[in-house]
Write a protein that holds these residues in place. Sequence first.
Motif, PDB file in Angstrom:
ATOM      1  N   VAL A 242      38.539  61.049  48.950  1.00 35.11           N
ATOM      2  CA  VAL A 242      38.749  61.433  47.546  1.00 35.11           C
ATOM      3  C   VAL A 242      39.896  62.437  47.488  1.00 35.11           C
ATOM      4  O   VAL A 242      39.969  63.339  48.322  1.00 35.11           O
ATOM      5  N   SER A 243      40.768  62.274  46.525  1.00 31.64           N
ATOM      6  CA  SER A 243      41.809  63.303  46.417  1.00 31.64           C
ATOM      7  C   SER A 243      42.101  63.590  44.950  1.00 31.64           C
ATOM      8  O   SER A 243      41.893  62.744  44.079  1.00 31.64           O
ATOM      9  N   LEU A 244      42.567  64.798  44.710  1.00 33.04           N
ATOM     10  CA  LEU A 244      42.909  65.203  43.346  1.00 33.04           C
ATOM     11  C   LEU A 244      44.402  65.495  43.301  1.00 33.04           C
ATOM     12  O   LEU A 244      44.910  66.357  44.017  1.00 33.04           O
ATOM     13  N   GLU A 245      45.102  64.735  42.472  1.00 35.00           N
ATOM     14  CA  GLU A 245      46.521  65.018  42.229  1.00 35.00           C
ATOM     15  C   GLU A 245      46.550  66.126  41.195  1.00 35.00           C
ATOM     16  O   GLU A 245      46.083  65.938  40.074  1.00 35.00           O
ATOM     17  N   PHE A 246      47.087  67.273  41.567  1.00 37.23           N
ATOM     18  CA  PHE A 246      46.958  68.440  40.694  1.00 37.23           C
ATOM     19  C   PHE A 246      48.293  68.847  40.079  1.00 37.23           C
ATOM     20  O   PHE A 246      49.305  68.944  40.772  1.00 37.23           O
ATOM     21  N   GLU A 247      48.283  69.083  38.786  1.00 36.83           N
ATOM     22  CA  GLU A 247      49.443  69.657  38.081  1.00 36.83           C
ATOM     23  C   GLU A 247      48.950  70.903  37.352  1.00 36.83           C
ATOM     24  O   GLU A 247      47.955  70.823  36.629  1.00 36.83           O
ATOM     25  N   PRO A 248      49.612  72.045  37.493  1.00 36.97           N
ATOM     26  CA  PRO A 248      49.177  73.225  36.732  1.00 36.97           C
ATOM     27  C   PRO A 248      49.180  72.915  35.227  1.00 36.97           C
ATOM     28  O   PRO A 248      50.074  72.218  34.755  1.00 36.97           O
ATOM     29  N   CYS A 249      48.178  73.391  34.515  1.00 41.79           N
ATOM     30  CA  CYS A 249      48.150  73.151  33.068  1.00 41.79           C
ATOM     31  C   CYS A 249      47.240  74.182  32.384  1.00 41.79           C
ATOM     32  O   CYS A 249      46.499  74.906  33.053  1.00 41.79           O
ATOM     33  N   THR A 250      47.346  74.240  31.067  1.00 44.06           N
ATOM     34  CA  THR A 250      46.536  75.185  30.280  1.00 44.06           C
ATOM     35  C   THR A 250      45.791  74.405  29.214  1.00 44.06           C
ATOM     36  O   THR A 250      46.371  73.548  28.554  1.00 44.06           O
ATOM     37  N   ILE A 251      44.503  74.693  29.075  1.00 45.72           N
ATOM     38  CA  ILE A 251      43.694  74.017  28.052  1.00 45.72           C
ATOM     39  C   ILE A 251      43.124  75.084  27.112  1.00 45.72           C
ATOM     40  O   ILE A 251      42.592  76.098  27.575  1.00 45.72           O
ATOM     41  N   CYS A 252      43.285  74.875  25.806  1.00 49.47           N
ATOM     42  CA  CYS A 252      42.733  75.819  24.827  1.00 49.47           C
ATOM     43  C   CYS A 252      41.609  75.123  24.070  1.00 49.47           C
ATOM     44  O   CYS A 252      41.787  73.998  23.605  1.00 49.47           O
ATOM     45  N   GLU A 253      40.472  75.792  23.978  1.00 51.16           N
ATOM     46  CA  GLU A 253      39.323  75.213  23.277  1.00 51.16           C
ATOM     47  C   GLU A 253      38.649  76.312  22.480  1.00 51.16           C
ATOM     48  O   GLU A 253      38.930  77.490  22.698  1.00 51.16           O
ATOM     49  N   SER A 254      37.749  75.935  21.584  1.00 52.05           N
ATOM     50  CA  SER A 254      36.911  76.983  20.999  1.00 52.05           C
ATOM     51  C   SER A 254      35.475  76.489  20.921  1.00 52.05           C
ATOM     52  O   SER A 254      35.221  75.281  20.873  1.00 52.05           O
ATOM     53  N   HIS A 255      34.554  77.434  20.984  1.00 52.48           N
ATOM     54  CA  HIS A 255      33.134  77.104  21.033  1.00 52.48           C
ATOM     55  C   HIS A 255      32.377  78.242  20.362  1.00 52.48           C
ATOM     56  O   HIS A 255      32.584  79.407  20.701  1.00 52.48           O
ATOM     57  N   GLU A 256      31.545  77.907  19.407  1.00 53.55           N
ATOM     58  CA  GLU A 256      30.749  78.899  18.671  1.00 53.55           C
ATOM     59  C   GLU A 256      31.595  80.091  18.212  1.00 53.55           C
ATOM     60  O   GLU A 256      31.228  81.247  18.415  1.00 53.55           O
TER      61      GLU A 256
END
Length: 347
Positions: A242-256
């Motif tokens: 198993v391998s993960l091809e990784f790219e740096p990234c930013t995820i913005c979410e909101s919760h409650e």
Amino acid sequence: MSEKIWSASALARTIHEYEIRWTQYDWPIDWQAVFGRPGPLRLEIGFGNGSFLAEQAEKHPEANYIGVDISWSSVSRLLKRLHKSNLTNGRAAELPGKLALQTLFPQSSLDEIVINHPDPWAKDKRFTKVIIQPEFVRLLASRLQPGARVTIATDHVKYAARIVRVLENQQDIRSCFDTTFVHSLPGRTPTKYEQKFLDVGQPIYYFVWEKPEQCQIDLPTSISPFGDMPNILFKVPDNAEVSLEFEPCTICESHEGLDYVIKFLRAYQQTDHNNQLIEVLAIEGEFTQQFGIAILQREGECLLKLAQVGHPRPTHGVKRAVWHIGKLLRQQNPELEIHSNCVEPFD
Ligand SMILES: C[S@@+](CC[C@H](N)C(=O)[O-])C[C@H]1O[C@@H](n2cnc3c(N)ncnc32)[C@H](O)[C@@H]1O
């Protein structure tokens, strides 16, 4: 305080005795258990060299004092001071004042809050980044017991004008004087910072405000309770790699009502195995954690779990980070079967 040379072991003992490693406690903290006794709980935010807090703790042995500051050098100075004066009723923690109020103190738990000479930000002409903001005052008031006081001192005339506006336009606390601020407080020992300004004849603005007896503010702690550690276990058919091809990234979410920013910074590969470590930053309101997510491979299985790096608390943001890595891993390796997922389903 005369500077003594601290041996590594003496410093380690002092830190162990007086520092609050706040990320390692359940929140809000059971302060009675920390101090080993009940007592009025008093908080100083941004204590600098710690002389004010140490003096208060010495003068009022019946009360329990906590200092929070964002600078480790301030924290270590206060720890040494408490140790040197053998004060058992003081503790220090390295974190911002707002986060401390949001997470570590239950509502109506504090007998007093002190903020001496909070930093004005030189380039922040509209005072948008300073600590005294309307929502901060409401938070602060929610943590005070009815009848308890907050004292704010500043030498900065424009910041004082800003504090006047903020305090006069809120309804949760009220001045203990007929005026919004006073220029002297009998019996007060100036802080190190304050003394410098008094020495050159500059006025100090003292705001002493209290929470009225009948005031109730409902503002519970804002970080979601911690649950299980987020683990995801995949079955890997035919022992495939198993391998993960990784790219740096930013995820913005909101919760409650809370905004989350999750930054996937970089990936490390273990040289003699297929294991990987993903370095992550999770920013949840005022709370930032930097930690690692491990992707561990062993016979027919691939496990995603939090690494020891950074000792993260399993907050909502941390769980979401594990979930995103799990989802990406599965997208890139469709042969993976989910065996157990204690975070949340992918589909
Ligand atoms: C101007 S110094 C005043 C120090 C001390 N209170 C005195 O009067 O001598 C401001 C202090 O606040 C700390 N500080 C700045 N922002 C903070 C925040 N958001 N939470 C807690 N401490 C903070 C700084 O590290 C510094 O020690």
